[in-house]
Design an enzyme around this catalytic site. Structure first.
Site, short mmCIF file in Angstrom:
data_model
loop_
_atom_site.label_atom_id
_atom_site.label_comp_id
_atom_site.label_asym_id
_atom_site.label_seq_id
_atom_site.Cartn_x
_atom_site.Cartn_y
_atom_site.Cartn_z
N GLU A 112 -25.53 11.16 13.48
CA GLU A 112 -24.71 11.86 14.46
C GLU A 112 -23.22 11.69 14.20
O GLU A 112 -22.43 12.63 14.34
CB GLU A 112 -25.06 11.38 15.87
CG GLU A 112 -24.26 12.04 16.98
CD GLU A 112 -24.56 13.51 17.16
OE1 GLU A 112 -23.78 14.20 17.84
OE2 GLU A 112 -25.59 13.99 16.61
N CYS A 130 0.82 -1.22 0.00
CA CYS A 130 0.00 0.00 0.00
C CYS A 130 0.85 1.26 0.00
O CYS A 130 0.29 2.37 -0.08
CB CYS A 130 -0.91 0.05 1.24
SG CYS A 130 -1.93 -1.39 1.49
N SER A 177 -26.45 34.09 2.33
CA SER A 177 -25.46 34.94 2.98
C SER A 177 -25.54 34.85 4.49
O SER A 177 -24.59 35.18 5.19
CB SER A 177 -25.64 36.39 2.54
OG SER A 177 -25.38 36.53 1.16
N HIS A 235 -9.37 -3.33 6.31
CA HIS A 235 -10.12 -4.36 5.60
C HIS A 235 -11.39 -4.71 6.38
O HIS A 235 -11.92 -5.81 6.24
CB HIS A 235 -9.26 -5.63 5.45
CG HIS A 235 -8.22 -5.54 4.37
ND1 HIS A 235 -7.52 -6.62 3.92
CD2 HIS A 235 -7.77 -4.49 3.65
CE1 HIS A 235 -6.66 -6.25 2.98
NE2 HIS A 235 -6.81 -4.96 2.80
#
EC number: 4.2.1.109
Length: 543
Positions: A153, A110, A443, A130
């Site tokens: 949450e 990796c 805004s 994994h």
């Protein structure tokens, strides 16, 4: 000589590699591997962890990288088993071989993917898991190239996201060897600038953060959200929409199967994605809400309650931060001899005098406001102030900053209630039922937006909304702001976003960014230029 030197030759010295910072990082990687093994993230020698050696004297890109080896029992590793790499990815320290039955040490396959996250996102740690959840969630619908979830949450644990935001994680296709994923991972990181993770279908996930704490926290939140999505799917509940409504799971799987069959019969193979649903982005003032509510209700309420708010919340951390912000801004204005600025005394003179000076500054700003423009929309006032060099700009920013706090109290005390045009709640419900994701871009602060839609005369409508954007993404009259929104909502093309506003200049900016645009004609809105060239509506029923 390894690229790690780059002006810092000490990084290559044995003394530095054996020093406290490197040794502590080695031990941290070993500890995390043991912990992640118990979670099922690195079982069967799979998965990997890498952390940068934090050193304030070394720029982050040049800091050394400690990486767990490949093909080893992660729960049995010790600090001496780790590889140490330069900031450029070259191995500068490898572990010693162990006797049978251990395999010879090998740097993680990796590594190139980890280095992409380090280089492209300036990460401080990267975790490759994994975990079963990260694998299964990519298999629920093999047509999708993104995982999406909202109104959960644990989304708050993902950097840059809140409860009401939509979390989007790109999914790339798996390959026989992990190093072959490097290019597709790099493309996903580029295409999703807000993402802090990439899923690999039928494989796992790569998660990064500014530090090992950030990466670990986010990895835990991602796995929680993936497991939640899997369980919701089993219950026939749609986790991608704010309301988490029920869906017919058998029908859902049938649609997926039919699409697969069509592609396979056409000789196209298994498709990796399906077109994203169209998004709608709404302005508030003059679009969903009468301008009169803003100018005749919200603004006066904030103005009339500044002193009361400051008196009742003076000792709170939030108000202290507001006051400190204004002190700096007023001091700057005083040095420039800006008319109307009033010196704010130190805290030790008493809160009454401090508050009196704060209110005087705000009243001066309001008076200057009336001289600047006769336009009624908040976003127009803010734009004119920013581009006119008006002396009251700093005070205006302070006022906008605290008015959300004042409004929050007003809604909590039932003194305020959000007002929407009657066609808006009906349209929001209809779009939600049709799977269209709706966002707000105003805004006003995100807090002010949530307050309006969470406390309307029609009830709490936030479940119909996927997220809120304010001017932190950019000015509403600038093209790049809408480009940023497109990048955030995750559709394939900006043309898949419909933006509805009442302001011509905003419509032009959004159109220049490639969005589809409609202008809202409502009572009290400013007149449009002749031959403006945009489609107009007087009700959301027309959408």
């Amino acid at each position: 000589m390894a690229a790690a030197a780059n002006g810092f030759p000490m990084l290559l010295s044995p003394a530095y590699r054996e020093g406290k910072a490197v040794q502590e990082t080695r031990a941290m990687v070993a500890d995390l591997c043991r912990q992640f093994y118990t979670l099922g993230w690195v079982s069967g020698t799979g998965g990997s962890i890498t952390i940068k050696v934090h050193d304030d004297s070394i720029p982050k890109p040049q800091q050394l990288v400690v990486m767990s080896p490949s093909g080893v029992q992660k729960e049995r590793m010790i600090p001496e088993d780790m590889y140490v790499l330069s900031g450029g990815g070259e191995v500068i320290s490898a572990p010693s071989p162990k006797p049978y039955p251990h395999k010879s040490p090998k740097c993680s396959d990796c590594a190139p993917l980890f280095m992409k996250a380090y280089h492209m996102r300036n990460a401080g740690a990267v975790i490759h898991s994994h975990g079963m959840e990260s694998c299964l969630v990519t298999m629920i619908n093999p047509l999708l190239k993104e995982f999406r979830i909202t109104h959960m949450e644990m989304i708050k644990g993902i950097q840059g996201h809140g409860y009401y935001d939509e979390l989007v994680v790109p999914i790339i296709e798996n390959t026989a060897h992990e190093r072959e994923l490097t290019e597709s991972l790099s493309e996903a990181i580029s295409a999703y600038p807000k993402a802090t993770a990439v899923l690999v279908r039928n494989h796992g996930i790569y998660v990064w953060g500014d530090s090992w704490i950030s990466a670990k926290t986010q990895a835990e939140c991602y796995h929680y959200l993936f497991e939640a999505a899997i369980r919701l799917h089993q219950l026939g509940i749609d986790w991608t929409t704010p309301g988490h409504s029920y869906l017919n799971s058998e029908s859902y799987r049938g649609v997926v199967k039919r699409k697969l069959d069509v592609h396979l019969k056409a000789g196209l193979g298994s498709p990796a994605s399906e077109p994203s649903k169209k998004c709608i982005v709404l302005d508030i003032e003059g679009t969903t809400t009468p301008i009169s509510f803003v100018t005749e209700v919200l603004f006066p309420y904030a103005r009339d309650n500044v002193q009361k708010h400051l008196m009742s919340t003076y000792d709170s951390e939030e108000t202290k931060n507001d006051i400190n912000l204004l002190r700096l801004q007023v001091q700057d204005d005083l040095e420039k001899d800006i008319l109307g600025s009033v010196s704010i005394p130190p805290d030790d003179v008493g809160k009454e005098q401090v508050i009196e000076s704060l209110v005087a500054n705000v009243e001066s700003m309001i008076k200057a406001d009336r001289k600047v423009t006769a336009l009624k929309q908040l976003q127009v006032i803010k734009y004119d102030l920013n581009h006119s060099g008006c002396s009251c700009l700093h005070l205006f920013k302070f006022y906008v900053y605290i008015q959300g706090h004042i409004w929050r109290t007003g809604y909590e005390n039932k003194e305020l209630q959000g007002v929407l045009f009657d066609d808006v709640p009906v349209a929001l419900e209809r779009w939600h039922a049709n799977g269209i994701k709706v966002y707000i871009y105003s805004s006003g602060s995100r807090e002010a937006q949530r307050l309006i839609f969470g406390n309307t005369t029609h009830g709490d409508l936030r479940n119909y909304l996927c997220g809120f954007f304010d001017t932190s993404v950019g000015n509403k009259r600038e093209k790049k702001s809408y480009f940023e929104i497109w990048q955030s909502v995750g559709v394939d093309k900006p043309s898949q976003i419909l933006f509805i506003t009442d302001v011509y200049q905003e419509a032009v900016a959004a159109k220049d960014a490639g969005l589809e645009v409609v202008i809202s004609i409502r009572p009290g809105n400013a007149p449009l230029p002749e031959n403006h060239g945009f489609k107009t509506i007087t009700s959301f029923a027309e959408i």
